[in-house]
Enzyme design. Structure first.
Site, PDB file in Angstrom:
ATOM      1  N   HIS A 196      10.279  -4.343   0.820  1.00  0.00           N
ATOM      2  CA  HIS A 196       9.890  -5.616   0.197  1.00  0.00           C
ATOM      3  C   HIS A 196      11.163  -6.414  -0.077  1.00  0.00           C
ATOM      4  O   HIS A 196      12.203  -5.824  -0.403  1.00  0.00           O
ATOM      5  CB  HIS A 196       9.229  -5.390  -1.175  1.00  0.00           C
ATOM      6  N   CYS A 292       8.904  -5.107 -10.070  1.00  0.00           N
ATOM      7  CA  CYS A 292       7.529  -5.025  -9.560  1.00  0.00           C
ATOM      8  C   CYS A 292       6.548  -4.466 -10.573  1.00  0.00           C
ATOM      9  O   CYS A 292       5.354  -4.372 -10.279  1.00  0.00           O
ATOM     10  CB  CYS A 292       7.451  -4.315  -8.221  1.00  0.00           C
TER      11      CYS A 292
END
Ligand code: ARG
Length: 298
Positions: A196, A292
């Site tokens: 990511h 996150c």
């Protein structure tokens, strides 16, 4: 105006100074880790950790992260965790949240690469609708897009950084740009450990970014160097073991980071940030740290 920049040649005539300003986030959303677990391997961090999460420690660590955001002045909103959705705690991935130039609050729904995570999205859709956000869906239901994991607002500016290569697909960023009426700088991820964008790219202030360079191809590094006057790097050990680029930066003034990444901590402090260290080791086993475990709300 809302175009996607993919190379330095595309940036002709672009200046970050000309990007309109964007407010800082108003709050933070989190999802309690009641059902958090590692059940199957979706990224290299998860290897060897199936069934190996200490739930008691995870809960304590999550509480510490939540307290750090509160301490940094951001009100926390909670979404109810759903039994069986073990990755729901990573609430940066199911949606991408922001404002369009008319200050309308938008929620662009993610389309997760792994089937186990696709089931998380409806809970977030319902939550954001209830909070009054306009819900937007990508036109192509087959395209993958993992929300704020791969789409990051430039601090205080109407500019979005996109990451593609492992989870999100490049073509979705045309739609991200159109929906938010904001240009996107698209970066290519080439190292599967950094799956990511938020694992290797962490804007600290409007001028300074922290990156793990070998996560990107050459063209992407040129784009980063062209737009940020200050580019700081994380070493391999801190980028992997401490997920140092997955820190959360609050209003370009506070860095909430995994404890013990001394090199990155020094960079953050040199940029004038107040450093708040927390322990997220149980979440790093799944490939996520402070960034996150939250979604910034606008
Ligand atoms: N186990 C999760 C996954 O592989 C971790 C997600 C972490 N989130 C992030 N934005 N890096 O999808």
């Amino acid at each position: 105006m809302s175009r996607v920049y993919r190379s330095v040649a595309d940036l002709k005539g672009f200046s970050i100074k000309n990007c309109p300003s964007m407010p800082d986030p108003a709050g933070v959303m989190m999802c309690p880790p009641d059902f958090y677990d590692v059940k199957e391997v979706h990224n290299p961090f998860m290897v060897g950790h199936v069934g190996a999460i200490n739930k008691t420690i995870a809960r304590r660590q999550w509480d510490e992260v939540k307290a750090a955001f509160e301490e940094a002045g951001k009100p926390i909103s909670l979404i109810d965790p759903v039994p069986g959705l073990e990755d729901m705690v990573f609430c940066a991935n199911q949606t991408f949240i922001g404002l369009n130039p008319r200050m309308e609050r938008l929620c662009l729904l993610g389309q997760m690469r792994h089937s186990s995570r696709r089931r998380e999205v409806p809970a977030f859709e319902a939550w954001f609708r209830e909070q009054g956000y306009r819900i937007v869906r990508l036109k192509d239901p087959a395209a993958c897009f993992e929300g704020a994991g791969d789409a990051v607002w430039h601090p205080k500016k109407r500019l979005i950084w996109g990451g593609c290569g492992f989870r999100s697909e490049p073509q979705v960023f045309e739609e991200v740009a159109r929906v938010f009426e904001t240009p996107v700088v698209l970066l290519k991820l080439v190292n599967e450990r950094f799956y990511h964008l938020d694992t290797c790219f962490c804007p600290l202030t409007p001028e300074a970014v922290l990156i793990y360079p070998s996560a990107f191809d050459g063209e992407s590094l040129e784009l980063i160097l062209k737009i940020f006057p200050v580019v700081l790097t994380a070493g391999e050990n801190e980028a992997i073991r401490s997920m140092a680029c997955n820190s959360a930066i609050v209003d370009s003034s506070v860095a909430i980071a995994q404890r013990g990444a001394v090199g990155v901590a020094a960079h953050m402090q040199a940029m004038g940030l107040k450093l708040v260290e927390v322990d997220t080791s149980e979440f790093i086993k799944s490939g996520g740290s402070v960034y996150c475990l939250k979604m910034f709300l606008y």
